[in-house]
Design an enzyme around this catalytic site. Structure first.
Site, short mmCIF file in Angstrom:
data_model
loop_
_atom_site.label_atom_id
_atom_site.label_comp_id
_atom_site.label_asym_id
_atom_site.label_seq_id
_atom_site.Cartn_x
_atom_site.Cartn_y
_atom_site.Cartn_z
N SER A 74 0.88 -1.18 0.00
CA SER A 74 0.00 0.00 0.00
C SER A 74 0.91 1.23 0.00
CB SER A 74 -0.83 -0.01 1.30
OG SER A 74 -1.45 1.22 1.52
N TYR A 113 -1.86 -1.66 10.36
CA TYR A 113 -1.88 -1.77 8.89
C TYR A 113 -0.55 -1.29 8.32
CZ TYR A 113 -3.95 -1.34 4.16
OH TYR A 113 -4.25 -1.47 2.81
P1 NAP Z 1 -11.70 -5.37 -0.57
O1 NAP Z 1 -12.58 -4.81 -1.62
O2 NAP Z 1 -12.19 -5.38 0.85
O3 NAP Z 1 -11.26 -6.85 -1.01
C1 NAP Z 1 -10.46 -7.67 -0.20
C2 NAP Z 1 -10.99 -9.08 -0.24
O4 NAP Z 1 -10.15 -9.90 0.60
C3 NAP Z 1 -12.42 -9.19 0.32
O5 NAP Z 1 -13.22 -10.03 -0.45
C4 NAP Z 1 -12.15 -9.79 1.70
O6 NAP Z 1 -13.26 -10.52 2.22
C5 NAP Z 1 -10.99 -10.70 1.41
N1 NAP Z 1 -10.34 -11.16 2.64
C6 NAP Z 1 -10.28 -10.54 3.85
N2 NAP Z 1 -9.63 -11.31 4.73
C7 NAP Z 1 -9.27 -12.44 4.07
C8 NAP Z 1 -8.60 -13.62 4.45
N3 NAP Z 1 -8.17 -13.80 5.72
N4 NAP Z 1 -8.38 -14.59 3.53
C9 NAP Z 1 -8.84 -14.43 2.26
N5 NAP Z 1 -9.51 -13.35 1.84
C10 NAP Z 1 -9.72 -12.36 2.74
O7 NAP Z 1 -10.30 -4.59 -0.54
P2 NAP Z 1 -9.32 -4.06 -1.70
O8 NAP Z 1 -9.26 -2.60 -1.56
O9 NAP Z 1 -9.62 -4.68 -2.99
O10 NAP Z 1 -7.95 -4.62 -1.11
C11 NAP Z 1 -7.09 -5.51 -1.81
C12 NAP Z 1 -5.67 -5.29 -1.33
O11 NAP Z 1 -5.25 -3.98 -1.70
C13 NAP Z 1 -5.51 -5.37 0.19
O12 NAP Z 1 -4.30 -6.03 0.51
C14 NAP Z 1 -5.44 -3.91 0.62
O13 NAP Z 1 -4.74 -3.75 1.83
C15 NAP Z 1 -4.69 -3.33 -0.56
N6 NAP Z 1 -4.86 -1.88 -0.70
C16 NAP Z 1 -6.08 -1.33 -0.93
C17 NAP Z 1 -6.18 0.04 -1.07
C18 NAP Z 1 -7.49 0.73 -1.33
O14 NAP Z 1 -7.51 1.98 -1.31
N7 NAP Z 1 -8.57 0.03 -1.57
C19 NAP Z 1 -5.03 0.86 -0.95
C20 NAP Z 1 -3.82 0.26 -0.70
C21 NAP Z 1 -3.72 -1.12 -0.59
P3 NAP Z 1 -14.26 -9.75 3.25
O15 NAP Z 1 -15.01 -8.77 2.42
O16 NAP Z 1 -15.12 -10.86 3.79
O17 NAP Z 1 -13.38 -9.09 4.29
#
Ligand code: NAP
Length: 273
Positions: free
Chosen positions: A143, A156
């Site tokens: 991130s 985080y």
């Molecule tokens: P998201 O829409 O919440 O998608 C994440 C997915 O991972 C969800 O389906 C979630 O399920 C699942 N998950 C959570 N815990 C898990 C586990 N223990 N095992 C397997 N799956 C699990 O989030 P996203 O924004 O796409 O995030 C994807 C990655 O990008 C993450 O690593 C996040 O930290 C990183 N990131 C995101 C952003 C942003 O602005 N969105 C910025 C920087 C980095 P649930 O819905 O049931 O929790």
């Protein structure tokens, strides 16, 4: 049309939502064979339907990346199913908001278990298969919070800084040891996903307020994020930044050195973050 991804076997964790879903769809569109997994089976089924809708192939499984033994078994299962594994996108992640003084050890452990140890387990479990493929790539999602720290995100931040260190060391090892595995670390800025809405916080903090502040700040679509990530994979980039905000913040932190902390603390205070 043949692409860099045609007939490659790609694994995406956290594929049931956001960046993981967009990556799965874009990989399928480019001809990859997919192993997708998540804890959210409803979201995962929707992703699977999207992939199949564009003629893609997907093996969809429940997997909690914080369960190391299950991740190890899953890697063997995927390799046996497809006969090889070429790419792993360690993407699953969770958000948690709270000051260090307010958070319990359990809160911190949970973030580290998913956001850091999930990435370590996914990497270690699949690495032998990626080496065996003769053409492997590990893509770990950190991130911008793996580049600088902000108040209320210590757990985080710790996980995402750790993912960066782990991934950068691995890339150098693969080069020095002449392993056929490329390694990329991804640092998204604000991406319009459900991460904040799905996230948790310490008692007394307003979940909806946190989620709507995030919605205001997140500018990049998950589809755009997936395209930027796959371009970075094609070019074997060590580091991929996603979004104008990520580029600006990265420069700002490098120029201001440790002084960035004073400025970010003041910004957070003023905005009640
Ligand atoms: P998201 O829409 O919440 O998608 C994440 C997915 O991972 C969800 O389906 C979630 O399920 C699942 N998950 C959570 N815990 C898990 C586990 N223990 N095992 C397997 N799956 C699990 O989030 P996203 O924004 O796409 O995030 C994807 C990655 O990008 C993450 O690593 C996040 O930290 C990183 N990131 C995101 C952003 C942003 O602005 N969105 C910025 C920087 C980095 P649930 O819905 O049931 O929790």
């Amino acid at each position: 049309m043949t692409t860099h991804f045609t007939d490659k076997v790609a694994v995406v964790t956290g594929a049931g939502s956001g960046i993981g879903r967009a990556l799965s769809v874009e990989l399928a569109r480019r001809g990859a064979k997919l192993a997708i997994c998540d804890v959210d089976m409803h979201g995962l089924a929707e992703t699977e339907a999207l992939v199949r809708g564009i003629g893609g192939d997907a093996k969809a499984d429940h997997l909690d990346v914080s369960q190391r033994e299950l991740v190890l078994a899953y890697a063997d299962d995927v390799a046996a199913h497809f006969g090889k594994v070429n790419m792993v996108f360690n993407n699953a992640g969770i958000a948690f908001t709270g000051n260090v003084e307010e958070m319990s050890f359990k809160d911190i452990d949970r973030v580290m278990d998913v956001d850091f140890w999930g990435v370590v387990s996914g990497t270690k479990a699949f690495l032998p298969h990626l080496v065996a493929s003769g053409d492997g790539h590990i893509v770990n999602i950190s991130s911008v919070f793996g580049l600088f720290a902000v108040p209320t995100q210590s757990a985080y931040n710790a996980a995402k800084f750790a993912v960066r260190g782990f991934t950068e060391a691995l890339r150098q090892e693969m080069v020095n040891n002449k392993r056929p595995v490329k390694v990329t670390c991804v640092h998204p800025g604000g991406i319009k996903t459900n991460i904040a809405r799905n996230g948790e916080q310490v008692e007394g903090r307003d979940h909806d307020k946190l989620a709507s502040s995030f919605d205001k700040m997140a500018r990049t679509s998950p589809e755009k994020a997936a395209q930027v990530i796959l371009k970075g994979v094609e070019k074997n980039k060590a580091r991929v930044l996603i979004g104008g905000d990520a580029w600006v913040l990265d420069k700002f932190v490098r120029v201001s050195g440790p002084g960035y902390q004073r400025i970010i603390a003041a910004f957070s205070r003023r905005n009640g973050l």
